[in-house]
Design a protein around this motif. Structure first.
Motif, short mmCIF file in Angstrom:
data_model
loop_
_atom_site.label_atom_id
_atom_site.label_comp_id
_atom_site.label_asym_id
_atom_site.label_seq_id
_atom_site.Cartn_x
_atom_site.Cartn_y
_atom_site.Cartn_z
N THR A 27 -14.62 3.95 22.20
CA THR A 27 -15.39 4.67 22.27
C THR A 27 -15.24 5.92 21.59
N VAL A 28 -15.84 7.12 21.79
CA VAL A 28 -14.75 8.27 21.74
C VAL A 28 -15.08 9.43 22.24
N GLY A 29 -13.79 10.41 22.99
CA GLY A 29 -14.30 10.98 24.14
C GLY A 29 -12.93 12.24 23.79
N ARG A 30 -12.52 13.19 24.45
CA ARG A 30 -11.83 13.48 24.68
C ARG A 30 -9.91 12.83 24.03
N PRO A 31 -9.86 13.40 22.82
CA PRO A 31 -8.42 12.85 22.99
C PRO A 31 -7.18 13.10 23.87
N PRO A 32 -6.63 11.62 23.37
CA PRO A 32 -6.40 10.75 22.78
C PRO A 32 -7.49 9.39 23.32
N GLN A 33 -6.93 8.86 22.24
CA GLN A 33 -8.32 7.76 22.55
C GLN A 33 -8.13 6.87 20.88
N GLU A 34 -8.73 5.28 21.01
CA GLU A 34 -8.30 4.92 19.96
C GLU A 34 -8.37 5.17 18.55
N ASP A 35 -9.22 6.28 17.76
CA ASP A 35 -8.96 6.95 16.76
C ASP A 35 -8.27 7.17 16.64
N THR A 36 -7.33 7.87 18.02
CA THR A 36 -6.20 8.72 17.83
C THR A 36 -5.02 7.88 17.06
N VAL A 37 -5.16 6.42 17.05
CA VAL A 37 -4.42 5.76 16.24
C VAL A 37 -4.57 5.50 14.65
N PHE A 38 -6.19 5.55 14.15
CA PHE A 38 -6.47 5.69 13.40
C PHE A 38 -5.40 6.72 11.78
N GLY A 39 -5.68 7.96 13.51
CA GLY A 39 -5.61 9.32 12.45
C GLY A 39 -3.59 9.59 12.08
N ASP A 40 -2.99 8.99 13.49
CA ASP A 40 -1.66 8.37 13.20
C ASP A 40 -1.59 7.50 11.92
N PHE A 41 -1.79 6.53 12.15
CA PHE A 41 -2.03 5.18 11.26
C PHE A 41 -1.96 5.66 9.29
N ILE A 42 -3.21 6.43 9.60
CA ILE A 42 -3.28 7.37 8.14
C ILE A 42 -2.01 8.21 7.63
N HIS A 43 -2.03 9.28 8.86
CA HIS A 43 -0.94 10.31 7.85
C HIS A 43 0.32 9.32 8.04
N GLN A 44 0.84 8.60 8.58
CA GLN A 44 1.94 7.72 7.89
C GLN A 44 1.41 7.73 6.74
N LEU A 45 0.47 6.65 6.05
CA LEU A 45 0.41 6.49 4.29
C LEU A 45 0.33 7.11 3.98
N THR A 46 0.03 8.41 4.39
CA THR A 46 -0.22 9.65 2.67
C THR A 46 0.54 10.61 3.29
N ALA A 47 1.22 11.23 4.20
CA ALA A 47 2.08 11.93 4.63
C ALA A 47 2.72 12.92 3.30
N VAL A 105 1.22 -1.47 -0.35
CA VAL A 105 -0.26 0.28 0.19
C VAL A 105 0.47 1.15 0.37
N GLU A 106 1.75 1.14 0.76
CA GLU A 106 3.00 2.47 0.70
C GLU A 106 3.37 2.97 -0.59
N GLY A 107 3.47 1.68 -0.57
CA GLY A 107 3.95 1.40 -2.78
C GLY A 107 3.27 2.42 -3.11
N ILE A 108 1.88 1.63 -3.41
CA ILE A 108 0.97 2.60 -4.38
C ILE A 108 0.55 4.14 -4.17
N PHE A 109 0.87 4.36 -3.24
CA PHE A 109 1.35 5.55 -2.46
C PHE A 109 2.44 6.94 -3.09
#
Length: 627
Positions: A314-334, A81-85
């Motif tokens: 669960t969602v709430g004031r960051p950081p939460q599990e969705d923080t990992v989603f954001g970091d993961f996507i950022h690393q893929l697309t930066a 996937v990183e190669g595609i990007f």
């Protein structure tokens, strides 16, 4: 290893000690969410709860709770996937480094979904009331799905290539919903499902919706991937999964819309021609999103596979599990940022500030390289481009600096970035507001739901001031009447604290102004600061309810300042002026970051539930050593 379904992923994670089974009974009403939040903070393994009170389905928590586990799940496909990007950025790199791209052809083939005639998800049926009723926060308005994959297709161009998969809150029950026949579909502004819904309304047709839960783990990051309009998330899911995603083709069994064959659950239905109140629910800004009318899904069927597992977060004031989603996507697309946004070198949607409220960016300033002194010009173009497309368009504050001024600066260096901005900003020139525009649905700082303002704050050129690292002893915070008492128009301000270099945090009186109004007390404070001496090194004042909390660390500061203020309504300035509709100030900038009288309440936990979780985590308890 590639996982065709969630059960295969769970089994493999358990073999590799990335998952634990919890056989003690837990309650989906507040308790399991409190456990999940603690598990995330502790960096605990994923947790499979096999006995959920009043529910026959097991629940899976913390699946993507750490970056290491997320990368482990996609270890066999991540490089491709990183190669595609990379190839999108530089197609000729494949000729220079062919060994980097050995997995790319297979990944490209995997992007095409596979039509099948049947799937495990169609084996069984149940009712909405049979599903886990997850309640995350005490004021939540009902049970809801926190990791849904909401699938729709374009009525104008049916088929998977014009489909959309989004992660939109799905309310399963509540006093306004017909039991087992209706669920709430909270899709926010600027979401792909909205374009499909608009097409259906124009055509006079109902919009079919399938809500998948579980299935191949790749479907979850695909549902939150900020892809351009017209690029189907299911294609990205196939590349991440490492195989063509099997979709049960349209038939009377599927309700007229393809179903994810390996999903654990599928709720099928049609958007009703009416709305109903949805919420309130705790959200990722750290507050409740209140009850508002949103679309309703009329439920036709609920299918599930034999070994169905209900994943949740669960969602709430960051950081939460969705923080990992954001970091993961950022690393893929930066690496793609300069290609998507010309002139922009780096962006950071700040998780600590709730993601959309604050975007830090580094751009280029090349418009007039022959000028004697650099000033923001290309940076303003870059900032407007960020507000004009993709998910960055939901940003509220865009702070952008010139790479040429500090080539080693990173948007993740908060002290360095803010110091750089405050040293170089010309407050008479560099603040650019967009008013009465669309903002994030979950942001309550604006003038109404979905409406508020945005700010492009650009800084370029030489230092204009030396930031102070001490406070003067005679800050003129309060207006005094002739007898020495506080003047009513001035309010009561105090407890000033220096937060970082050049930033003053102070307490303000309780906010009482109405929505879409300036506060006279803030104007009075700014006027007093305009006449004060020795403030050249203190260009930013922030008024808050609790200075000690706000100034305790950068996470608190960013959360308070940018989730509790609207740029146009809550920014004041010493020596402020408006000239030809451009606003600026000559002295310190003042941000009102108090909780407003119309804001939604901040999230707080239930003490009794926290004590129950304490007991589960105590020595001898089933969660001891994990939380």
């Amino acid at each position: 290893m590639t996982y065709r379904n969630l059960s295969a992923c769970v089994a493999d994670l358990e073999r590799h000690k990335h998952l634990v089974r919890i056989d003690a009974e837990v309650d989906a009403n507040l308790e399991i969410a409190a456990i999940q939040r603690r598990a995330y903070r502790a960096g605990a393994p994923a947790m499979l709860f096999t006995r959920v009170k009043g529910c026959r389905f097991p629940m899976l928590a913390n699946l993507f709770g750490t970056m290491a586990r997320t990368k482990f799940i996609f270890r066999d496909t991540l490089r491709a996937v990183e190669g595609i990007f990379r190839l999108k950025l530089d197609p000729f790199d494949a000729f220079r480094h062919p060994l980097r791209y050995t997995g790319v052809p297979r990944a490209l083939w995997s992007m095409l979904p596979k039509s099948v005639s049947d799937g495990p998800v169609l084996r069984h049926r149940c009712a909405i009331s049979d599903l886990p009723r997850l309640i995350s926060w005490p004021m939540d308005g009902g049970g809801y799905v926190t990791l849904p994959q909401v699938y729709t297709e374009s009525p104008d161009a049916p088929g998977p290539m014009q489909s959309n998969i989004g992660m939109y809150r799905v309310q399963l029950d509540g006093p306004d919903y017909e039991k087992d026949r209706e669920v709430g579909l909270h899709y926010q502004i600027h979401r792909g499902i909205g374009y499909h819904h608009a097409q259906a309304l124009r055509r006079g047709e109902p919009l079919k919706v399938n809500i998948f839960v579980g299935g191949p783990p790749a479907m979850t990051p695909a549902a939150v991937m900020p892809l351009p309009e017209g690029l189907a998330e299911i294609l990205f899911a196939g590349a991440m999964a490492g195989f063509r995603i099997p979709m049960v083709r349209q038939s009377h069994r599927t309700g007229g819309l393809p179903i994810l064959a390996e999903a654990d659950f599928c709720i099928s239905g049609t958007i009703a021609p009416y709305q109903k109140p949805e919420g309130p629910f705790g959200d990722h800004l750290g507050y409740y999103s209140l009850a508002h009318d949103f679309p309703v899904l009329r439920v036709d069927a609920v299918h599930h596979r034999p070994d169905a597992i209900w994943p949740f977060t669960t969602v709430g004031r960051p950081p939460q599990e969705d923080t990992v989603f954001g970091d993961f996507i950022h690393q893929l697309t930066a690496a793609l940022v300069p290609q998507v946004f010309a002139g922009v070198r780096e962006i950071h949607a700040v998780d600590a500030a709730g993601v959309h409220p604050l975007l830090l960016a580094i751009g280029s300033e090349r418009y007039v390289p022959y000028a004697g002194e650099r000033q923001p010009q290309e940076l303003i173009t870059c900032g407007m481009a960020l507000l004009g497309s993709t998910q960055t368009s939901l940003s509220k504050y865009v702070l952008i600096m010139a790479h040429e001024d500090a080539p080693s600066m990173s948007t993740h260096d908060f002290p360095g970035f803010f110091t750089h901005m405050l040293e170089r900003t010309d407050f008479t020139r560099d603040l650019h507001f967009v008013t009465r525009t669309t903002i994030d649905t979950l942001d309550y700082t604006g003038i109404s739901l979905n409406q508020g303002s945005k700010l492009v704050w650009a800084a370029a050129g030489p230092r204009k001031r030396q930031l102070a690292d001490t406070l003067p002893g005679d800050l003129p915070l309060d207006a005094r009447s002739e007898d020495g008492g506080l003047a009513a128009a001035g309010g009561s301000f105090g407890d000033p604290r220096l937060f970082g270099r050049g930033i003053v945090v102070l307490r303000g009186p309780k906010h009482t102004a109405r929505r879409d109004e300036h506060d006279p007390a803030m104007h009075a404070l700014a006027a007093r600061l305009a006449h004060a001496q020795g403030l050249d090194g203190l260009p930013l004042f922030v008024v808050v309810d609790d200075p000690a909390f706000t100034a305790a660390n950068w996470e608190n500061f960013l959360w308070v300042v940018f989730t509790r203020s609207d740029p146009a309504t809550d920014m004041y300035g010493a020596g402020e002026f408006t000239h030809c509709k451009h606003w600026g100030c000559t002295g310190p900038l003042v941000i009102d970051a108090r909780l407003k009288s119309f804001h939604a309440p901040a999230l707080e936990t239930d003490p009794d539930v926290e004590r129950r979780v304490d007991a589960l985590a105590a020595p001898g308890g089933p969660l001891h050593g994990y939380l």
